[in-house]
Write an enzyme that holds these catalytic residues in place. Structure first.
Site, PDB file in Angstrom:
ATOM      1  N   ASN A   9       0.868  -1.169   0.000  1.00 34.25           N
ATOM      2  CA  ASN A   9       0.000   0.000   0.000  1.00 34.25           C
ATOM      3  C   ASN A   9       0.909   1.224   0.000  1.00 34.25           C
ATOM      4  O   ASN A   9       1.479   1.576   1.030  1.00 34.25           O
ATOM      5  CB  ASN A   9      -0.900  -0.023   1.253  1.00 34.25           C
ATOM      6  CG  ASN A   9      -1.731   1.235   1.382  1.00 34.25           C
ATOM      7  OD1 ASN A   9      -1.760   2.082   0.476  1.00 34.25           O
ATOM      8  ND2 ASN A   9      -2.410   1.390   2.512  1.00 34.25           N
ATOM      9  N   LYS A  11       0.197   4.248  -0.306  1.00 38.13           N
ATOM     10  CA  LYS A  11      -0.427   5.452   0.266  1.00 38.13           C
ATOM     11  C   LYS A  11      -0.175   6.644  -0.669  1.00 38.13           C
ATOM     12  O   LYS A  11      -0.154   6.456  -1.878  1.00 38.13           O
ATOM     13  CB  LYS A  11       0.073   5.671   1.705  1.00 38.13           C
ATOM     14  CG  LYS A  11      -0.141   4.389   2.551  1.00 38.13           C
ATOM     15  CD  LYS A  11       0.009   4.573   4.031  1.00 38.13           C
ATOM     16  CE  LYS A  11      -0.244   3.220   4.726  1.00 38.13           C
ATOM     17  NZ  LYS A  11      -0.208   3.317   6.179  1.00 38.13           N
ATOM     18  N   HIS A  96      -9.532   1.250   4.759  1.00 34.80           N
ATOM     19  CA  HIS A  96      -8.274   1.418   5.494  1.00 34.80           C
ATOM     20  C   HIS A  96      -8.519   2.350   6.680  1.00 34.80           C
ATOM     21  O   HIS A  96      -9.331   3.276   6.589  1.00 34.80           O
ATOM     22  CB  HIS A  96      -7.202   2.000   4.558  1.00 34.80           C
ATOM     23  CG  HIS A  96      -5.832   1.957   5.175  1.00 34.80           C
ATOM     24  ND1 HIS A  96      -5.419   2.893   6.095  1.00 34.80           N
ATOM     25  CD2 HIS A  96      -4.811   1.082   5.038  1.00 34.80           C
ATOM     26  CE1 HIS A  96      -4.192   2.589   6.486  1.00 34.80           C
ATOM     27  NE2 HIS A  96      -3.791   1.492   5.854  1.00 34.80           N
ATOM     28  N   GLU A  98      -6.934   4.762   7.740  1.00 28.51           N
ATOM     29  CA  GLU A  98      -6.747   6.188   7.412  1.00 28.51           C
ATOM     30  C   GLU A  98      -7.992   6.748   6.721  1.00 28.51           C
ATOM     31  O   GLU A  98      -8.349   7.909   6.916  1.00 28.51           O
ATOM     32  CB  GLU A  98      -5.476   6.360   6.556  1.00 28.51           C
ATOM     33  CG  GLU A  98      -4.225   6.164   7.401  1.00 28.51           C
ATOM     34  CD  GLU A  98      -3.032   5.574   6.673  1.00 28.51           C
ATOM     35  OE1 GLU A  98      -2.992   5.606   5.436  1.00 28.51           O
ATOM     36  OE2 GLU A  98      -2.128   5.063   7.364  1.00 28.51           O
ATOM     37  N   GLU A 170      -5.424  -4.844  10.493  1.00 26.48           N
ATOM     38  CA  GLU A 170      -4.397  -3.829  10.707  1.00 26.48           C
ATOM     39  C   GLU A 170      -4.682  -3.096  12.017  1.00 26.48           C
ATOM     40  O   GLU A 170      -5.493  -2.164  12.042  1.00 26.48           O
ATOM     41  CB  GLU A 170      -4.401  -2.805   9.562  1.00 26.48           C
ATOM     42  CG  GLU A 170      -4.101  -3.395   8.205  1.00 26.48           C
ATOM     43  CD  GLU A 170      -3.542  -2.333   7.248  1.00 26.48           C
ATOM     44  OE1 GLU A 170      -2.477  -2.583   6.696  1.00 26.48           O
ATOM     45  OE2 GLU A 170      -4.152  -1.266   7.099  1.00 26.48           O
ATOM     46  N   GLY A 176       2.509   2.440  10.877  1.00 28.58           N
ATOM     47  CA  GLY A 176       3.462   3.532  10.753  1.00 28.58           C
ATOM     48  C   GLY A 176       4.139   3.910  12.062  1.00 28.58           C
ATOM     49  O   GLY A 176       4.786   4.941  12.153  1.00 28.58           O
ATOM     50  N   SER A 216       3.422  -2.031  10.406  1.00 31.52           N
ATOM     51  CA  SER A 216       4.868  -2.126  10.637  1.00 31.52           C
ATOM     52  C   SER A 216       5.422  -3.519  10.320  1.00 31.52           C
ATOM     53  O   SER A 216       6.316  -4.004  11.016  1.00 31.52           O
ATOM     54  CB  SER A 216       5.219  -1.708  12.070  1.00 31.52           C
ATOM     55  OG  SER A 216       4.844  -0.342  12.272  1.00 31.52           O
TER      56      SER A 216
HETATM   57  P1  13P Z   1       3.044   0.487   7.744  1.00 27.35           P
HETATM   58  O1  13P Z   1       3.569  -0.817   7.157  1.00 27.35           O
HETATM   59  O2  13P Z   1       3.786   1.673   7.252  1.00 27.35           O
HETATM   60  O3  13P Z   1       2.894   0.408   9.221  1.00 27.35           O
HETATM   61  O4  13P Z   1       1.565   0.663   7.145  1.00 27.35           O
HETATM   62  C1  13P Z   1       0.671  -0.393   7.229  1.00 27.35           C
HETATM   63  C2  13P Z   1      -0.535  -0.061   6.438  1.00 27.35           C
HETATM   64  O5  13P Z   1      -1.276   0.839   6.790  1.00 27.35           O
HETATM   65  C3  13P Z   1      -0.794  -0.825   5.222  1.00 27.35           C
HETATM   66  O6  13P Z   1      -2.051  -0.589   4.721  1.00 27.35           O
END
Ligand code: 13P
Length: 254
Positions: A9, A11, A96, A98, A170, A176, A216
């Site tokens: 992903n 982003k 997601h 976010e 997740e 992150g 992560s």
């Molecule tokens: P990170 O791997 O940067 O923690 O992000 C995970 C994520 O949100 C994947 O969709």
């Protein structure tokens, strides 16, 4: 036997040109690796076409990070499922955390998107996961159960058996932050997701669903997570932005 699926992903990162370079670098790093792991990259909308051109003929599949629940019309700024399929997109990340927290996506909205994606022939990767506060107060099972039930309401056992839906667990506190769920914590939640899917459809249908871990995930922790019985892949953020770390995670699933 579920085939593992590792998806990047990206982003809001990578221009069209950078996407082309990253896909080429992933392919080079994969070399002749034939391990049975499905590989997906999910660039931002503006880089889907160039990534798609770069991955043509390779083992990498194309994904998107979001889409509209509507099919066409006066919805400024939105992108429909058929616009994505017209670029060769096979997977779409939906719900997601976010999107849920920053853009107000509710389980009902995610559910409408899931239905629109499946109807258009796209395979949704549906994200669920609890916040730190929800974990600390012991509410995580209820939260994730509700997210699965409501986000996937109406999805049939046949659709699950046909592999049309991937779920990504997740934990929001691990995204992150560098904090990863332990393999035991993740396994417990993946088993819960599968139990909820079984109650909604059937045990056989739930057993066919691939459940990714996200938060992560990196080369150092991927192998132990991917070895757990209900962890069928990863949804990778930061570590998917470089070919070497992304491919190391893929190879950890071999
Ligand atoms: P990170 O791997 O940067 O923690 O992000 C995970 C994520 O949100 C994947 O969709």
């Amino acid at each position: 036997m579920r085939k593992k699926i590792v998806a990047g992903n990206w982003k809001m990162n990578k221009s069209a040109a950078e996407a082309r370079e990253l896909v080429a670098a992933i392919n080079a790093e994969l070399g002749d690796c034939e391990c049975p792991v499905e590989v997906v990259v999910c660039p931002p909308f503006t880089a889907i076409e160039s990534a798609g051109t770069a991955l043509a003929g390779s083992r990498i599949a194309l994904g998107a990070q979001n889409m509209s629940e509507r099919s066409a019309g006066a919805f400024t700024g939105e992108v429909s499922a058929s616009m994505l399929t017209s670029l060769g997109v096979k997977y779409v990340i939906l719900g997601h955390s976010e999107r849920r927290t920053l853009y107000g996506e509710t389980d009902a909205i995610v559910n409408a998107k899931v239905r629109a994606a499946i109807n258009a022939g796209l395979n949704p990767i549906v994200c669920v996961g609890e916040t730190l506060q929800e974990r600390e107060t012991g509410a995580m099972d209820d939260v994730v159960t509700r997210q699965v039930q409501q986000s996937l309401a109406g999805v049939t056992g046949d659709e699950l058996k046909a592999g049309k839906v991937v779920v990504a667990y997740e934990p929001v506190w691990a995204i992150g932050t560098g904090k990863t769920a332990s393999k035991e914590q993740a396994q417990e939640m993946h088993a819960l997701v599968r139990r909820v899917l079984a109650e909604m459809t059937s045990g056989i249908a739930a057993a066919a669903v691939r459940i990714q871990y996200g938060g992560s995930m990196k080369p150092e922790n991927a192998a132990e997570l991917l070895a757990m019985p209900d962890i069928d892949g990863g949804l990778i953020g930061g570590a998917a932005l470089q070919a070497d770390s992304f491919v190391a995670i893929i190879k950890a699933g071999c």
